[in-house]
Design a protein around this motif. Structure first.
Motif, PDB file in Angstrom:
ATOM      1  N   ALA A   1       0.886  -1.219  -0.094  1.00 33.10           N
ATOM      2  CA  ALA A   1       0.037   0.062  -0.134  1.00 33.10           C
ATOM      3  C   ALA A   1       0.864   1.192  -0.012  1.00 33.10           C
ATOM      4  N   ALA A   2       1.865   1.253   0.879  1.00 31.81           N
ATOM      5  CA  ALA A   2       2.883   2.204   0.826  1.00 31.81           C
ATOM      6  C   ALA A   2       3.556   2.848  -0.468  1.00 31.81           C
ATOM      7  N   LEU A   3       4.064   1.399  -1.202  1.00 33.57           N
ATOM      8  CA  LEU A   3       4.457   1.344  -2.530  1.00 33.57           C
ATOM      9  C   LEU A   3       3.710   2.090  -3.430  1.00 33.57           C
ATOM     10  N   THR A   4       2.376   1.651  -3.462  1.00 30.76           N
ATOM     11  CA  THR A   4       1.372   2.110  -4.490  1.00 30.76           C
ATOM     12  C   THR A   4       1.093   3.644  -4.261  1.00 30.76           C
ATOM     13  N   GLU A   5       0.881   4.235  -3.131  1.00 30.39           N
ATOM     14  CA  GLU A   5       0.838   5.612  -2.704  1.00 30.39           C
ATOM     15  C   GLU A   5       2.014   6.254  -3.262  1.00 30.39           C
ATOM     16  N   GLU A   6       3.143   5.717  -2.986  1.00 32.47           N
ATOM     17  CA  GLU A   6       4.570   6.448  -3.487  1.00 32.47           C
ATOM     18  C   GLU A   6       4.416   6.480  -4.862  1.00 32.47           C
ATOM     19  N   PHE A   7       4.142   5.545  -5.534  1.00 36.42           N
ATOM     20  CA  PHE A   7       4.043   5.461  -7.043  1.00 36.42           C
ATOM     21  C   PHE A   7       3.309   6.444  -7.422  1.00 36.42           C
ATOM     22  N   LEU A   8       1.854   6.686  -7.129  1.00 36.99           N
ATOM     23  CA  LEU A   8       1.074   7.518  -7.608  1.00 36.99           C
ATOM     24  C   LEU A   8       1.218   9.091  -7.273  1.00 36.99           C
ATOM     25  N   LYS A   9       2.163   9.197  -6.163  1.00 37.10           N
ATOM     26  CA  LYS A   9       2.734  10.705  -5.892  1.00 37.10           C
ATOM     27  C   LYS A   9       3.762  10.987  -6.798  1.00 37.10           C
ATOM     28  N   ASN A  10       4.446   9.532  -7.003  1.00 39.11           N
ATOM     29  CA  ASN A  10       5.622  10.125  -7.998  1.00 39.11           C
ATOM     30  C   ASN A  10       5.413   9.919  -9.561  1.00 39.11           C
ATOM     31  N   THR A  11       4.176   9.952  -9.874  1.00 38.29           N
ATOM     32  CA  THR A  11       3.693   9.601 -11.410  1.00 38.29           C
ATOM     33  C   THR A  11       3.103  10.931 -11.650  1.00 38.29           C
TER      34      THR A  11
END
Length: 127
Positions: free
Chosen positions: A110-120
């Motif tokens: 979940a943290a990886l997904t959130e970080e991915f969305l923030k960095n996309t």
């Protein structure tokens, strides 16, 4: 390879270019050396939740003997209470693999997904 918790044979699953080994019974996940880092790379370089090399910051974790054995090399593992994540991971000091129980993996993913969305770029709001 068998689950270190319940001894069920682990199933192989692919997430992007990372091969995960998942227990169909307890839903835990085994990561060979550097596989957790590959998932981290999917999210971008700013993710500080967990280093792929757990031993890199010895001042940030407390290790104690684990009750389980490594599914890859059968050596005893250690439990690492890592930094302020609230997650305890089972780590093999021999082959550098990591075992994450079901909820530990889900929290990290979940943290990886959130970080991915923030960095996309696509998901960034323009100001």
């Amino acid at each position: 390879m068998d689950c270190p918790n319940c001894e069920t044979e682990l199933e192989k699953r692919d997430v992007e270019w990372v091969e995960l080994n998942r227990c169909p019974t307890c839903k835990g996940h085994w990561f060979d050396d550097h596989e957790l880092g590959k998932l981290k790379d999917l999210a971008g370089t700013g993710l500080n939740l967990m280093d792929s090399e757990l031993w890199r910051h010895p001042d940030r974790f407390v290790a104690s003997p684990a009750r389980s054995h490594c599914p890859r090399c059968d050596n005893g593992m250690v439990v690492i209470d890592y930094d302020n994540t609230g997650i305890e991971v089972d780590f093999c000091t021999e082959c550098k693999g990591v075992w994450l129980d079901r909820w530990e993996f889900e929290i990290i993913f979940a943290a990886l997904t959130e970080e991915f969305l923030k960095n996309t770029q696509f998901f960034r709001s323009e100001g």
